[in-house]
Design a protein around this motif. Sequence first.
Motif, PDB file in Angstrom:
ATOM      1  N   LYS A   1       1.810   3.732  -3.470  1.00 34.07           N
ATOM      2  CA  LYS A   1       0.585   3.384  -4.261  1.00 34.07           C
ATOM      3  C   LYS A   1      -0.639   4.305  -3.828  1.00 34.07           C
ATOM      4  O   LYS A   1      -1.630   4.352  -4.698  1.00 34.07           O
TER       5      LYS A   1
ATOM      6  N   ASP B   1       3.129   1.309   0.469  1.00 32.76           N
ATOM      7  CA  ASP B   1       1.731   1.882   0.653  1.00 32.76           C
ATOM      8  C   ASP B   1       1.732   3.229   0.582  1.00 32.76           C
ATOM      9  O   ASP B   1       0.670   3.504  -0.004  1.00 32.76           O
ATOM     10  N   ASP B   2       2.673   4.008   0.927  1.00 30.73           N
ATOM     11  CA  ASP B   2       2.657   5.489   0.415  1.00 30.73           C
ATOM     12  C   ASP B   2       2.756   5.776  -1.494  1.00 30.73           C
ATOM     13  O   ASP B   2       2.032   6.496  -1.561  1.00 30.73           O
TER      14      ASP B   2
ATOM     15  N   ALA C   1      -1.950  -3.040  -1.521  1.00 27.81           N
ATOM     16  CA  ALA C   1      -0.623  -2.802  -1.163  1.00 27.81           C
ATOM     17  C   ALA C   1      -0.267  -3.117   0.357  1.00 27.81           C
ATOM     18  O   ALA C   1       0.775  -3.258   0.908  1.00 27.81           O
ATOM     19  N   ALA C   2      -1.266  -2.908   1.167  1.00 27.41           N
ATOM     20  CA  ALA C   2      -1.168  -3.202   2.602  1.00 27.41           C
ATOM     21  C   ALA C   2      -0.843  -4.602   3.093  1.00 27.41           C
ATOM     22  O   ALA C   2      -0.409  -4.824   4.211  1.00 27.41           O
TER      23      ALA C   2
ATOM     24  N   SER D   1       2.047  -7.406  -3.876  1.00 25.41           N
ATOM     25  CA  SER D   1       1.092  -7.444  -3.290  1.00 25.41           C
ATOM     26  C   SER D   1      -0.233  -7.841  -4.017  1.00 25.41           C
ATOM     27  O   SER D   1      -1.332  -8.361  -3.343  1.00 25.41           O
TER      28      SER D   1
ATOM     29  N   ALA E   1       5.177  -3.185  -3.972  1.00 23.77           N
ATOM     30  CA  ALA E   1       3.820  -2.892  -4.068  1.00 23.77           C
ATOM     31  C   ALA E   1       2.974  -3.853  -5.212  1.00 23.77           C
ATOM     32  O   ALA E   1       2.100  -4.554  -4.848  1.00 23.77           O
TER      33      ALA E   1
ATOM     34  N   THR F   1      -6.598  -1.174  -1.331  1.00 17.97           N
ATOM     35  CA  THR F   1      -5.773  -1.541  -0.271  1.00 17.97           C
ATOM     36  C   THR F   1      -4.806  -2.717  -0.253  1.00 17.97           C
ATOM     37  O   THR F   1      -4.206  -3.086   0.476  1.00 17.97           O
TER      38      THR F   1
END
Length: 300
Positions: free
Chosen positions: A176, A173-174, A57-58, A231, A228, A55
Motif C-alpha cells: 500500500k 503495509d509495503d 493498512a497498518a 483494513s 490491505a 495509514t
Amino acid sequence: MNDLQDLATLLAKPEPPREAVDNGRHKLQNAMLHPSPARKHKKAWLAGGLGLTATAAATAAAIVLVSSGTGAPHTPNSPPDRQMSARQVLLAAATTAETLPDEGIYWHITLEERPRPGAAPETTERWIKRDGRVWFKGKKSDGQLTQIGDQRWGIGPLSVSLDQLLRLPTTPDDLKGWITDAVKRSDLRTSAGRFTAAQQKQGVFQGLVSLISTLPTTSKTRAAAFRAIASYPNVKSTGKAPGGQGLQFPSETGDTVRMVIDPATSQLRHTNVLVWIDGGEWSTSGTYTLTTTWTNVQPR
C-alpha cells in the motif's frame, strides 16, 4: 461448580420416565419431518464514502484461517451458521493466495460477461507471457487467436510496467505504501486538474482491487493486496453467494461494487464492476465472471 462436579450431578439424576422419553422422541421426529423455514438475513447495503486514511493498512491484524471445507451438519435445533465478516473473507483468501505456485509461462484470464441478468455470456480469453506479449481470443477476433501489441498496464489509475507488476512488495503495509507513494509522485489528472488527496486515496484502493482482479503478479503480492483491502472500514460482507462469499463497497464512480470471492481458491469469481489490466474501470448491469491462473498451456 467445575466440569467433573457437573458430570457427577448429571449422572446422579434418575432416568426420565418412559412416557417422557417416548413423547420427546415423537416431538423430535415431527421436527425432522416438518422443519421450520430458515430465517432470511437482509443484506447490509453500504452507504457513504470509504473514509480512508493513508495509514489504514497498518491496522491489519493476524491472519484468521477459515476452513473452506463443509461445516458440521445441522440439527433441527442448531443455531444458524455465523456469517463471515468482510475481513475474514479477505484474510482467508490471502492465506490461500500465498500458498499458490507462481510457476507458469503465461498468465491466463478467462472473462465471461453477462450484460444483464439471464443473458447468455460473452467469453474472452487472454494469455499474458512473462516477456509482455499478449494473445486474445473472443468475439472481436471472430474466435481466432490474435496477438496484441503495446499492452498498457495499470494498477488502478497508475501506469506501470509488467516488470514492476512482477516485483511488487509482498506485505500489505509495503504494498500500500508503494502504491500510495507512486500515486502521489505521478501526474494523475481529471478534467478538473490534478488528483485531489481524496482522489489519490481512491486511486490507491482501486489499485489494490486491480491486483486481486486481473493483473499478472505474484501470489504473495496478491495475498498482500487482500490483506490491505481487509483494513478498509467500509468493505462489507453480504454473506454466502454462488461461487463464494459476497462483498460490497462504493466505487470511484459512485456505484456500489458487488463481488463474490472464493476464499478456498482466492479467486474473484463475480463482480459488477471490474478493474481491468490497463487500470480502466468497467461496469455492467449484469455480471463479470473471472478465472485467472498461471499456466504453461500455450495460447490456443
